[in-house]
Design a protein around this motif. Structure first.
Motif, short mmCIF file in Angstrom:
data_model
loop_
_atom_site.label_atom_id
_atom_site.label_comp_id
_atom_site.label_asym_id
_atom_site.label_seq_id
_atom_site.Cartn_x
_atom_site.Cartn_y
_atom_site.Cartn_z
N SER A 128 -5.24 -4.72 -0.38
CA SER A 128 -5.60 -3.57 0.44
C SER A 128 -4.89 -2.30 -0.01
O SER A 128 -5.41 -1.19 0.18
CB SER A 128 -5.29 -3.85 1.91
OG SER A 128 -3.90 -4.09 2.09
N ASP B 155 -9.82 0.43 -3.45
CA ASP B 155 -10.49 1.29 -2.47
C ASP B 155 -11.50 0.45 -1.69
O ASP B 155 -11.65 -0.76 -1.92
CB ASP B 155 -11.13 2.51 -3.15
CG ASP B 155 -12.39 2.17 -3.95
OD1 ASP B 155 -12.79 1.00 -4.01
OD2 ASP B 155 -12.98 3.11 -4.54
N TYR B 156 -12.21 1.09 -0.77
CA TYR B 156 -13.12 0.36 0.12
C TYR B 156 -14.28 -0.29 -0.63
O TYR B 156 -14.87 -1.27 -0.15
CB TYR B 156 -13.68 1.31 1.19
CG TYR B 156 -14.66 2.32 0.64
CD1 TYR B 156 -16.02 2.07 0.64
CD2 TYR B 156 -14.20 3.53 0.11
CE1 TYR B 156 -16.91 2.99 0.13
CE2 TYR B 156 -15.09 4.45 -0.42
CZ TYR B 156 -16.45 4.18 -0.40
OH TYR B 156 -17.32 5.09 -0.93
N ALA B 157 -14.60 0.22 -1.83
CA ALA B 157 -15.74 -0.30 -2.59
C ALA B 157 -15.33 -1.37 -3.60
O ALA B 157 -16.17 -1.87 -4.35
CB ALA B 157 -16.45 0.84 -3.32
N THR C 128 -6.89 5.12 -4.01
CA THR C 128 -6.50 3.93 -3.26
C THR C 128 -5.34 4.26 -2.34
O THR C 128 -4.62 5.24 -2.56
CB THR C 128 -6.11 2.80 -4.23
OG1 THR C 128 -5.08 3.27 -5.10
CG2 THR C 128 -7.31 2.36 -5.06
N PRO C 129 -5.13 3.46 -1.29
CA PRO C 129 -4.08 3.80 -0.32
C PRO C 129 -2.70 4.00 -0.94
O PRO C 129 -2.01 4.98 -0.62
CB PRO C 129 -4.10 2.61 0.64
CG PRO C 129 -5.52 2.14 0.60
CD PRO C 129 -5.95 2.31 -0.82
#
Length: 389
Positions: free
Chosen positions: A312, A316-318, A381-382
């Motif tokens: 996580s 990224d979300y994708a 990314t986070p």
């Protein structure tokens, strides 16, 4: 009879050596660096340079620019998973035939459908004329950006309405789509960008399509190379990486004739024929790899080199991986570049003092190599966002 066992440690040893990340395995040329992982992701302009840099024994950004724009020993193709990759000129005809041709055909069908639905009488003949005019403009004016081509070719300034009558109806210009088609067909290629090596505002040049290779034969060659670079791996991994149909994957693998091995988690995987022997450890190595680097994106299942708990922070979300820190074949953290140029990184565990020292040294080498360039990954990314904030 039991299957040969490939341990997790050996998979990491293979990655360090075959992906040319261990110093003793570094490549002498950019083409060798790309071939070691079959293809370098090229959606983000900086990724090509940073991925090659991590695998080269020596050379700065100018060495990679020469390969892309002067020697043309490395070329960008819209190919696997409809994604932009950079591959060696020697492998390009196989990538083109195995994957890019089908993508180009689908792109053309889609654009022709939009032209027909627009209702202005634009058809295949109009599209052929627009493409011919664009190529003629490149021949007349030399390397040109999309904006420069649109200024020179009236047809490229045409606008069409997409999804007419629907709530998401939108007016779009055709220039980007026509240029994308020409590139997908291998009739133009990306040349030097405007700006530095981190820029994606490419100029385009007229070129000849790649030599024809039978698609099935090309898929076998790609599968053979991929299996050497990424094995042990599964047919699901190859299907994900290529974007081929399951039937195409199975036919290509059957032609390669891989061996089956056992993994430590009790599952089985495939390796190149005869590639079942033990893999000795290379020397200890650290690497700071860019977002979308092939070593992080080569498998659908990355469990052997990435703790699922860290996903996580690093994706990224994708599902796009961000900049990662590696130690001996395992992802142990992430990195980023602050606006002032400083390379900053964070470990997501405790790999030990030797690892920290090696990573610190590698971050210093990366900072010196990048120099005044500033790198912002296209897919944030986070952890990368947090590091550079």
């Amino acid at each position: 009879m039991s299957l040969p066992l490939v341990t997790t440690a050996e998979r990491r040893h293979r990655l360090g050596r075959r992906h040319r990340l261990a110093p003793s395995a570094h490549a002498a040329t950019v083409s060798e660096a790309a071939d070691s992982v079959v293809a370098l992701h090229a959606t983000d302009a900086a990724t090509v340079f940073l991925s090659a840099r991590a695998r080269l024994a020596a050379g700065g950004p100018d060495m990679i620019e020469r390969a892309l724009y002067e020697d043309v020993s490395l070329v960008r193709l819209l190919s696997m998973r409809r994604t932009l990759f950079a591959v060696s000129a020697e492998l390009a005809p196989h990538v083109d035939a195995s994957t890019a041709r089908a993508i180009a055909a689908k792109e053309r069908r889609t654009l022709l459908k939009h032209l027909d639905e627009d209702g202005q009488g634009l058809d295949a003949a109009w599209l052929a004329g627009a493409e011919a005019a664009a190529l003629a403009a490149l021949d007349a004016h030399g390397p040109s950006t999309g904006s420069q081509l649109s200024a020179a070719v009236p047809a490229l300034r045409q606008k069409i309405t997409i999804s007419r009558g629907k709530k998401y109806e939108a007016e779009q210009g055709v220039a980007t789509r026509v240029i994308r088609l020409l590139a997908a067909d291998g009739r133009i290629r990306r040349d030097r960008p405007r700006g530095s090596w981190t820029s994606s505002q490419y100029r385009w040049v007229h070129t000849e399509p790649w030599p024809a290779v039978p698609a099935a034969e090309a898929r076998v060659e790609i599968a053979r190379r991929w299996l050497h670079a990424y094995g042990p791996a599964t047919e699901a991994d190859l299907k994900w990486w290529t974007g081929w149909t399951l039937t195409e994957v199975r036919k290509a693998l059957a032609a390669v004739g891989p061996d089956q091995v056992a993994l430590e988690d009790g599952s089985t995987a495939l390796v190149s024929p005869g590639d079942t022997g033990p893999e000795p450890a290379p020397e200890p190595w650290a690497a700071l790899l860019p977002g979308l680097d092939p070593s992080g994106m080569g498998w659908a299942d990355r469990g052997f080199h990435l703790d699922p708990a860290h996903r996580s922070a690093l994706f990224d979300y994708a599902g796009n991986i961000g900049p990662t820190v590696w130690w001996n074949g395992e992802i142990v953290g992430g990195w980023g570049q602050r606006p002032d140029g400083e390379i900053v990184w964070r470990l997501l565990g405790d790999p030990g003092r030797a690892a920290e020292q090696a990573i610190t040294a590698e971050a210093g080498r990366l900072a010196a190599w990048v120099g005044e360039a500033r790198i912002t990954p296209r897919f944030r990314t986070p952890l990368e966002r947090e590091l550079v904030a």
